[in-house]
Design a protein around this motif. Structure first.
Motif, PDB file in Angstrom:
ATOM      1  N   GLU A  61      45.453  29.949  28.093  1.00 47.69           N
ATOM      2  CA  GLU A  61      45.680  28.804  28.963  1.00 47.69           C
ATOM      3  C   GLU A  61      46.723  29.164  30.032  1.00 47.69           C
ATOM      4  OE1 GLU A  61      46.711  25.529  26.489  1.00 47.69           O
ATOM      5  OE2 GLU A  61      44.670  25.255  25.727  1.00 47.69           O
ATOM      6  N   LYS A  62      46.518  28.635  31.208  1.00 42.48           N
ATOM      7  CA  LYS A  62      47.410  28.946  32.312  1.00 42.48           C
ATOM      8  C   LYS A  62      48.794  28.341  32.093  1.00 42.48           C
ATOM      9  CE  LYS A  62      43.725  29.274  35.785  1.00 42.48           C
ATOM     10  NZ  LYS A  62      42.605  29.104  34.851  1.00 42.48           N
ATOM     11  N   GLU A  63      49.802  29.097  32.474  1.00 48.25           N
ATOM     12  CA  GLU A  63      51.171  28.602  32.345  1.00 48.25           C
ATOM     13  C   GLU A  63      51.471  27.581  33.435  1.00 48.25           C
ATOM     14  OE1 GLU A  63      53.808  31.899  32.379  1.00 48.25           O
ATOM     15  OE2 GLU A  63      53.015  32.798  30.545  1.00 48.25           O
ATOM     16  N   GLY A  64      52.500  26.786  33.202  1.00 56.73           N
ATOM     17  CA  GLY A  64      52.893  25.786  34.184  1.00 56.73           C
ATOM     18  C   GLY A  64      52.397  24.405  33.806  1.00 56.73           C
ATOM     19  N   PRO A  65      52.707  23.434  34.647  1.00 56.08           N
ATOM     20  CA  PRO A  65      52.316  22.045  34.340  1.00 56.08           C
ATOM     21  C   PRO A  65      50.803  21.863  34.348  1.00 56.08           C
ATOM     22  CG  PRO A  65      53.153  22.235  36.595  1.00 56.08           C
ATOM     23  CD  PRO A  65      53.430  23.547  35.935  1.00 56.08           C
ATOM     24  N   LYS A  66      50.330  20.921  33.527  1.00 64.02           N
ATOM     25  CA  LYS A  66      48.905  20.619  33.467  1.00 64.02           C
ATOM     26  C   LYS A  66      48.482  19.844  34.719  1.00 64.02           C
ATOM     27  CE  LYS A  66      48.461  22.103  29.169  1.00 64.02           C
ATOM     28  NZ  LYS A  66      47.636  23.273  28.798  1.00 64.02           N
ATOM     29  N   PRO A  67      47.235  19.982  35.134  1.00 64.66           N
ATOM     30  CA  PRO A  67      46.756  19.210  36.288  1.00 64.66           C
ATOM     31  C   PRO A  67      46.871  17.711  36.018  1.00 64.66           C
ATOM     32  CG  PRO A  67      45.178  20.906  35.661  1.00 64.66           C
ATOM     33  CD  PRO A  67      46.201  20.863  34.582  1.00 64.66           C
ATOM     34  N   ALA A  68      47.164  16.956  37.053  1.00 56.79           N
ATOM     35  CA  ALA A  68      47.264  15.497  36.899  1.00 56.79           C
ATOM     36  C   ALA A  68      45.906  14.904  36.559  1.00 56.79           C
ATOM     37  CB  ALA A  68      47.791  14.883  38.196  1.00 56.79           C
ATOM     38  N   LYS A  69      45.914  13.867  35.717  1.00 57.21           N
ATOM     39  CA  LYS A  69      44.669  13.191  35.380  1.00 57.21           C
ATOM     40  C   LYS A  69      44.109  12.463  36.598  1.00 57.21           C
ATOM     41  CE  LYS A  69      45.556  12.309  30.461  1.00 57.21           C
ATOM     42  NZ  LYS A  69      45.757  11.246  29.441  1.00 57.21           N
ATOM     43  N   ARG A  70      42.829  12.619  36.804  1.00 58.82           N
ATOM     44  CA  ARG A  70      42.153  11.919  37.882  1.00 58.82           C
ATOM     45  C   ARG A  70      41.080  11.039  37.259  1.00 58.82           C
ATOM     46  NH1 ARG A  70      39.766  16.314  41.518  1.00 58.82           N
ATOM     47  NH2 ARG A  70      39.095  14.476  42.723  1.00 58.82           N
ATOM     48  N   TYR A  71      41.314   9.747  37.260  1.00 58.57           N
ATOM     49  CA  TYR A  71      40.412   8.814  36.594  1.00 58.57           C
ATOM     50  C   TYR A  71      39.121   8.631  37.391  1.00 58.57           C
ATOM     51  CZ  TYR A  71      44.446   7.636  33.720  1.00 58.57           C
ATOM     52  OH  TYR A  71      45.511   7.707  32.853  1.00 58.57           O
ATOM     53  N   VAL A  72      38.022   8.520  36.661  1.00 59.76           N
ATOM     54  CA  VAL A  72      36.722   8.240  37.267  1.00 59.76           C
ATOM     55  C   VAL A  72      36.456   6.759  37.031  1.00 59.76           C
ATOM     56  CG1 VAL A  72      34.275   8.849  37.352  1.00 59.76           C
ATOM     57  CG2 VAL A  72      35.981  10.589  36.732  1.00 59.76           C
ATOM     58  N   TRP A  73      36.863   5.922  37.984  1.00 63.08           N
ATOM     59  CA  TRP A  73      36.820   4.480  37.773  1.00 63.08           C
ATOM     60  C   TRP A  73      35.410   3.937  37.625  1.00 63.08           C
ATOM     61  CZ3 TRP A  73      40.844   2.077  36.080  1.00 63.08           C
ATOM     62  CH2 TRP A  73      42.113   2.602  36.349  1.00 63.08           C
ATOM     63  N   ARG A  74      34.456   4.582  38.253  1.00 64.82           N
ATOM     64  CA  ARG A  74      33.063   4.159  38.073  1.00 64.82           C
ATOM     65  C   ARG A  74      32.667   4.256  36.608  1.00 64.82           C
ATOM     66  NH1 ARG A  74      28.528   8.221  39.942  1.00 64.82           N
ATOM     67  NH2 ARG A  74      29.558   9.254  38.191  1.00 64.82           N
ATOM     68  N   ASN A  75      33.002   5.387  35.968  1.00 62.09           N
ATOM     69  CA  ASN A  75      32.673   5.559  34.555  1.00 62.09           C
ATOM     70  C   ASN A  75      33.443   4.589  33.668  1.00 62.09           C
ATOM     71  OD1 ASN A  75      31.069   7.625  35.427  1.00 62.09           O
ATOM     72  ND2 ASN A  75      32.125   9.253  34.334  1.00 62.09           N
ATOM     73  N   ILE A  76      34.695   4.344  34.019  1.00 61.84           N
ATOM     74  CA  ILE A  76      35.503   3.408  33.231  1.00 61.84           C
ATOM     75  C   ILE A  76      34.885   2.021  33.245  1.00 61.84           C
ATOM     76  CG2 ILE A  76      37.740   2.232  33.122  1.00 61.84           C
ATOM     77  CD1 ILE A  76      39.019   4.839  34.158  1.00 61.84           C
ATOM     78  N   VAL A  77      34.500   1.565  34.434  1.00 64.92           N
ATOM     79  CA  VAL A  77      33.896   0.236  34.562  1.00 64.92           C
ATOM     80  C   VAL A  77      32.557   0.181  33.839  1.00 64.92           C
ATOM     81  CG1 VAL A  77      32.898  -1.412  36.187  1.00 64.92           C
ATOM     82  CG2 VAL A  77      35.087  -0.307  36.715  1.00 64.92           C
ATOM     83  N   ARG A 188      38.370  13.340  35.444  1.00 67.04           N
ATOM     84  CA  ARG A 188      37.777  14.556  35.986  1.00 67.04           C
ATOM     85  C   ARG A 188      38.010  15.708  35.018  1.00 67.04           C
ATOM     86  NH1 ARG A 188      34.119  12.914  39.572  1.00 67.04           N
ATOM     87  NH2 ARG A 188      35.030  11.497  41.101  1.00 67.04           N
ATOM     88  N   LYS A 189      37.070  16.634  34.990  1.00 67.17           N
ATOM     89  CA  LYS A 189      37.187  17.787  34.108  1.00 67.17           C
ATOM     90  C   LYS A 189      38.392  18.643  34.473  1.00 67.17           C
ATOM     91  CE  LYS A 189      32.248  18.347  33.062  1.00 67.17           C
ATOM     92  NZ  LYS A 189      31.063  19.211  33.239  1.00 67.17           N
ATOM     93  N   HIS A 190      39.001  19.239  33.450  1.00 65.51           N
ATOM     94  CA  HIS A 190      40.048  20.223  33.702  1.00 65.51           C
ATOM     95  C   HIS A 190      39.440  21.371  34.512  1.00 65.51           C
ATOM     96  CE1 HIS A 190      43.037  23.363  32.949  1.00 65.51           C
ATOM     97  NE2 HIS A 190      43.860  22.437  32.479  1.00 65.51           N
ATOM     98  N   PRO A 191      40.151  21.935  35.464  1.00 66.69           N
ATOM     99  CA  PRO A 191      39.591  23.029  36.280  1.00 66.69           C
ATOM    100  C   PRO A 191      39.058  24.190  35.464  1.00 66.69           C
ATOM    101  CG  PRO A 191      41.646  22.236  37.241  1.00 66.69           C
ATOM    102  CD  PRO A 191      41.493  21.533  35.934  1.00 66.69           C
ATOM    103  N   ASP A 192      39.670  24.468  34.304  1.00 64.15           N
ATOM    104  CA  ASP A 192      39.204  25.588  33.479  1.00 64.15           C
ATOM    105  C   ASP A 192      37.813  25.320  32.915  1.00 64.15           C
ATOM    106  OD1 ASP A 192      41.603  26.735  34.020  1.00 64.15           O
ATOM    107  OD2 ASP A 192      42.206  27.036  31.935  1.00 64.15           O
ATOM    108  N   VAL A 193      37.491  24.064  32.629  1.00 62.78           N
ATOM    109  CA  VAL A 193      36.156  23.722  32.136  1.00 62.78           C
ATOM    110  C   VAL A 193      35.115  24.082  33.186  1.00 62.78           C
ATOM    111  CG1 VAL A 193      34.636  21.860  31.373  1.00 62.78           C
ATOM    112  CG2 VAL A 193      37.041  21.873  30.668  1.00 62.78           C
ATOM    113  N   ILE A 194      35.394  23.719  34.409  1.00 65.85           N
ATOM    114  CA  ILE A 194      34.472  24.006  35.509  1.00 65.85           C
ATOM    115  C   ILE A 194      34.367  25.508  35.748  1.00 65.85           C
ATOM    116  CG2 ILE A 194      34.046  23.654  37.965  1.00 65.85           C
ATOM    117  CD1 ILE A 194      35.588  20.991  37.703  1.00 65.85           C
ATOM    118  N   GLU A 195      35.517  26.175  35.757  1.00 66.90           N
ATOM    119  CA  GLU A 195      35.538  27.617  36.017  1.00 66.90           C
ATOM    120  C   GLU A 195      34.758  28.394  34.955  1.00 66.90           C
ATOM    121  OE1 GLU A 195      38.762  31.277  35.729  1.00 66.90           O
ATOM    122  OE2 GLU A 195      39.512  29.247  36.132  1.00 66.90           O
TER     123      GLU A 195
END
Length: 359
Positions: A61-77, A188-195
């Motif tokens: 896993e990459k060092e440093g702070p984790k990416p900020a959560k980005r909510y998908v409001w369409r899916n939440i609703v 949103r997916k963590h960047p590592d999932v996409i990569e």
């Protein structure tokens, strides 16, 4: 061809390859290469021609702070409205005709098989082969389940196995029950999932015309199979009210299938014993097994991901295994991959938590 390995006799369980003392496989971390010695080649499925569902121990896993959560409001609703509709469907059960409830249960079985026997065991792990008629049936059933198209489902599931419980795992259970159950679909997916997903070899999926046809027409197939078909049948054929026809076989059934599938990602990664590998999170969970048609033998499945049964116990609480066996009997499927009893016992002794000794 969907599969890159051959088993000589149709519908006959394939045997493990003989044990090799040491097998080396290349592991990559960034641009650097290293080799890791692994014993018992059959633990990985022999030379089945696929390693994208085997845990990659080289991932860091990459060092440093984790990416900020980005909510998908369409899916939440939409998820909120869907589950409110499911609760309303529960309230409507006493007013429904018995045949409507039976139809809803049949739709549950069909849609669940589209995930368990289709997207999971066939297309994600290539644990058996299916002829064209069965693949078409499973693709239609998978559209009824509405859990992303087969191509995307299989890609994400292979990433889940290869990078289980890391940032590259789409529903990383170390982030908590809610996240691994449904929360991963609300952000949103963590960047590592996409990569990591982009680096997988998905040539087998791309070569399957059934998979790609479903992907091309997925939205239309979902509307037709997940919502319209389950609703129209009871309304037209036995005069059920449109309200009951929609909220029971369509909405409530869909909510139940979703949560039964999600429990494999959440509860089966947190609650239960680990008789095959005590070093991984996935557990054996009988309640999840019952609700998800045999998918709750999860410690076994992550230890031996290529086994078509996802269990050493055959049909025990495993409707999906019985279905695949029936398809083989009918000549619609073949080449089921199975782990030998000797390999299972050796693995239990070597890495299990000891719970197998008490049954």
């Amino acid at each position: 061809m969907l599969f890159v390995f051959n088993v000589p006799s149709q519908c006959q369980l394939s045997k493990d390859l003989p044990s090799s003392t040491i097998t080396a496989r290349a592991m990559r971390n960034g641009g650097a290469g290293m080799e890791k010695a692994l014993s018992n080649q059959e633990d990985l499925g022999g030379d089945r021609g696929m390693t994208d569902d085997i845990f990659d121990e080289s991932y860091c896993e990459k060092e440093g702070p984790k990416p900020a959560k980005r909510y998908v409001w369409r899916n939440i609703v939409l998820m909120s409205l869907l589950h409110l509709g499911g609760l309303y469907g529960l309230w409507l059960i006493p007013a429904a005709k018995p045949v409507t409830l039976a139809w809803g249960f049949l739709c549950f079985l069909l849609s669940a098989l589209g995930v368990t026997a289709g997207a999971h065991r066939l297309w994600s792990h290539r644990s058996y082969k299916a002829g064209l008629p069965l693949r078409i049936f499973l693709a239609i059933a998978n559209s009824m389940a509405f859990q992303n198209d087969i191509y995307e489902w299989a890609r994400d599931h292979r990433v889940h196995h290869k990078f289980s419980e890391t940032d590259a795992d789409p529903h990383n259970a170390t982030r908590g029950f809610f996240f691994s159950h449904v929360g991963w679909l609300l952000v949103r997916k963590h960047p590592d999932v996409i990569e990591k997903g982009r680096k997988l070899d998905l040539a087998d999926l791309k070569a399957d015309k059934v998979v790609m046809f479903q992907r091309r027409f997925y939205k239309l197939s979902v509307v037709a199979m997940c919502f319209l078909f389950p609703t129209i049948v009871p309304w037209c054929f036995w005069g059920e009210s449109l309200r009951n026809s929609f909220f029971l076989p369509a909405i409530l059934r869909y909510v139940v299938v979703l949560n039964a599938s999600w429990l494999v990602n959440s509860a089966a990664h947190m609650f239960g014993n680990r008789p095959y590998d005590r070093n991984i999170n996935p557990r054996e969970n009988r309640w999840v097994t019952f609700g998800a048609l045999g998918e709750g033998f999860h410690n076994y499945h992550h230890t031996f991901p290529y086994d078509y049964s996802t269990s050493e116990f055959g049909w025990h609480y495993n409707f999906t295994t019985a279905f695949i066996d029936l398809m083989c009997l009918l000549g619609l499927a073949s080449d089921r991959k199975k782990v030998s009893k000797e390999t299972i016992l050796a693995r239990k002794i070597r890495t299990g938590d000891g719970s197998h000794k008490s049954g």
